[in-house]
Design a protein around this motif. Structure first.
Motif, mmCIF file in Angstrom:
data_model
loop_
_atom_site.group_PDB
_atom_site.id
_atom_site.type_symbol
_atom_site.label_atom_id
_atom_site.label_comp_id
_atom_site.label_asym_id
_atom_site.label_seq_id
_atom_site.Cartn_x
_atom_site.Cartn_y
_atom_site.Cartn_z
ATOM 1 N N ILE A 122 0.963 -1.313 0.025
ATOM 2 C CA ILE A 122 -0.119 0.096 0.021
ATOM 3 C C ILE A 122 0.834 1.206 0.160
ATOM 4 N N LYS A 123 0.664 2.066 -1.282
ATOM 5 C CA LYS A 123 1.697 3.155 -1.109
ATOM 6 C C LYS A 123 1.091 4.528 -0.728
ATOM 7 N N LYS A 124 -0.308 4.608 -0.657
ATOM 8 C CA LYS A 124 -0.789 5.905 -0.208
ATOM 9 C C LYS A 124 -2.344 5.601 -0.098
ATOM 10 N N ASP A 125 -3.025 6.643 0.507
ATOM 11 C CA ASP A 125 -4.526 6.667 0.696
ATOM 12 C C ASP A 125 -4.899 5.521 1.704
ATOM 13 N N PRO A 126 -4.886 5.615 2.981
ATOM 14 C CA PRO A 126 -5.337 5.093 4.164
ATOM 15 C C PRO A 126 -6.640 4.365 3.919
ATOM 16 N N SER A 127 -7.605 5.259 3.444
ATOM 17 C CA SER A 127 -9.028 5.124 3.295
ATOM 18 C C SER A 127 -9.261 3.951 2.223
ATOM 19 N N SER A 128 -8.278 3.496 1.386
ATOM 20 C CA SER A 128 -8.377 2.334 0.392
ATOM 21 C C SER A 128 -7.923 0.996 0.869
ATOM 22 N N ILE A 129 -7.457 0.889 2.420
ATOM 23 C CA ILE A 129 -6.619 -0.160 2.648
ATOM 24 C C ILE A 129 -7.698 -1.524 2.736
ATOM 25 N N ALA A 130 -8.791 -0.886 3.367
ATOM 26 C CA ALA A 130 -9.693 -2.045 3.659
ATOM 27 C C ALA A 130 -10.284 -2.926 2.155
ATOM 28 N N ASP A 131 -10.499 -1.901 1.408
ATOM 29 C CA ASP A 131 -10.867 -2.366 -0.129
ATOM 30 C C ASP A 131 -9.886 -3.238 -0.635
ATOM 31 N N ALA A 132 -8.861 -2.827 -0.476
ATOM 32 C CA ALA A 132 -7.502 -3.520 -1.281
ATOM 33 C C ALA A 132 -7.255 -4.879 -0.414
ATOM 34 N N VAL A 133 -7.519 -4.834 0.864
ATOM 35 C CA VAL A 133 -7.326 -5.999 1.668
ATOM 36 C C VAL A 133 -8.441 -7.136 1.208
ATOM 37 N N ASN A 134 -9.604 -6.589 0.942
ATOM 38 C CA ASN A 134 -10.724 -7.538 0.566
ATOM 39 C C ASN A 134 -10.279 -8.200 -0.652
ATOM 40 N N LYS A 135 -10.015 -7.214 -1.704
ATOM 41 C CA LYS A 135 -9.657 -7.678 -2.948
ATOM 42 C C LYS A 135 -8.702 -8.749 -3.022
ATOM 43 N N ALA A 136 -7.687 -8.613 -2.193
ATOM 44 C CA ALA A 136 -6.332 -9.610 -2.211
ATOM 45 C C ALA A 136 -6.782 -10.620 -1.218
ATOM 46 N N ALA A 137 -7.711 -10.785 -0.645
ATOM 47 C CA ALA A 137 -8.387 -11.949 0.097
ATOM 48 C C ALA A 137 -7.338 -12.381 1.298
ATOM 49 N N LEU A 138 -6.829 -10.997 2.011
ATOM 50 C CA LEU A 138 -6.138 -11.224 3.086
ATOM 51 C C LEU A 138 -6.840 -11.455 4.367
ATOM 52 N N LYS A 139 -6.719 -12.394 5.108
ATOM 53 C CA LYS A 139 -7.305 -12.432 6.364
ATOM 54 C C LYS A 139 -6.649 -11.809 7.692
ATOM 55 N N LEU A 140 -7.797 -11.390 8.328
ATOM 56 C CA LEU A 140 -7.172 -10.762 9.565
ATOM 57 C C LEU A 140 -6.827 -11.735 10.677
ATOM 58 N N PRO A 141 -5.794 -11.307 11.675
ATOM 59 C CA PRO A 141 -5.263 -9.932 11.613
ATOM 60 C C PRO A 141 -4.288 -9.787 10.808
ATOM 61 N N ILE A 142 -3.615 -8.705 10.370
ATOM 62 C CA ILE A 142 -2.721 -8.335 9.471
ATOM 63 C C ILE A 142 -1.623 -7.525 10.036
ATOM 64 N N VAL A 143 -0.348 -7.968 9.547
ATOM 65 C CA VAL A 143 0.680 -7.352 10.036
ATOM 66 C C VAL A 143 1.320 -6.166 9.103
ATOM 67 N N ALA A 144 1.852 -4.986 9.650
ATOM 68 C CA ALA A 144 1.843 -3.964 8.881
ATOM 69 C C ALA A 144 3.302 -3.390 9.021
ATOM 70 N N LYS A 145 3.986 -3.431 7.748
ATOM 71 C CA LYS A 145 5.508 -3.048 8.016
ATOM 72 C C LYS A 145 5.665 -1.896 7.182
#
Length: 210
Positions: free
Chosen positions: A25-48
């Motif tokens: 994720i390079k920018k726009d925090p508000s788009s993270i949830a949609d991007a995570v859902n599209k990529a089918a990442l499961k919670l919890p998520i590690v952010a580096k």
């Protein structure tokens, strides 16, 4: 660099090595949830942080809290691993392994009862050594050396590197299911035992090879 691990498709009698699902994720925090859902990442998520900042990690428990993260980031699915990771140092042909404490496991009850983003500023640093800790043998057991040597050899070839390290975890509850969660080129080698001899031998081998 983790893509090189995935491309190896490493699986043999000693175990399987893969990488967690991840997303940049390079920018726009508000788009993270949609991007995570599209990529089918499961919670919890590690952010580096995309640019490393001294072992700094965050763990997001719920979808709403993802907007509180600060890009640019690499997001990875969190995999329970007994709270211990293995730092594998590669110096030419030499492979050295040390244990480090890591993020604690997250069970389903904790996931449902927790929300927000939790910050862990010093994960896997030298001060978090687990080499002398009293650990469950199933958690503390080092990955098989033949598996690590094959992994190191493949990454040397694919990445074109001779000096690097990687963080590898064993999925909790398994004996041979491993994930590489990070790779660093030219790391600090002062953290490994007898690093002076290892590094000197490496330099001598380069000179003798010319």
């Amino acid at each position: 660099m983790l893509q090189a691990v995935a491309d190896m498709n490493l699986f043999d009698s000693y175990g399987q090595v893969s990488v967690p699902k991840q997303l940049v994720i390079k920018k726009d925090p508000s788009s993270i949830a949609d991007a995570v859902n599209k990529a089918a990442l499961k919670l919890p998520i590690v952010a580096k942080p995309l640019v490393a900042k001294s072992h700094e990690l965050s763990l997001a428990y719920d979808e709403l809290s993802l907007q509180n993260l600060n890009p640019p980031l690499v997001l990875q699915e969190f995999i329970n691993h007994g709270g211990v990771l293995f730092k594998v140092y590669i110096v030419g042909e030499t492979v050295k392994v040390v244990r480090r404490f890591s993020l604690p496991d997250v069970n389903r009850l904790e996931l449902s009862n927790n929300a927000g983003v939790y910050h862990f500023p010093r994960v896997s640093c030298a001060a978090a050594s687990a080499d002398d800790a009293d650990l469950d043998p199933c958690v503390a057991e080092l990955p098989p050396r033949p598996l690590l040597e094959r992994l190191a050899r493949g990454l040397r070839h694919r990445l074109g590197l001779r000096l690097f390290n990687l963080d590898i975890i064993r999925k909790h509850g398994t004996r041979d299911n491993y994930y590489v969660i990070d790779i660093n080129y030219f790391p600090g080698y002062g953290k490994i035992p007898e690093y002076e001899h290892v590094f000197t031998d490496f330099l001598l081998s380069l000179v003798q090879g010319k």
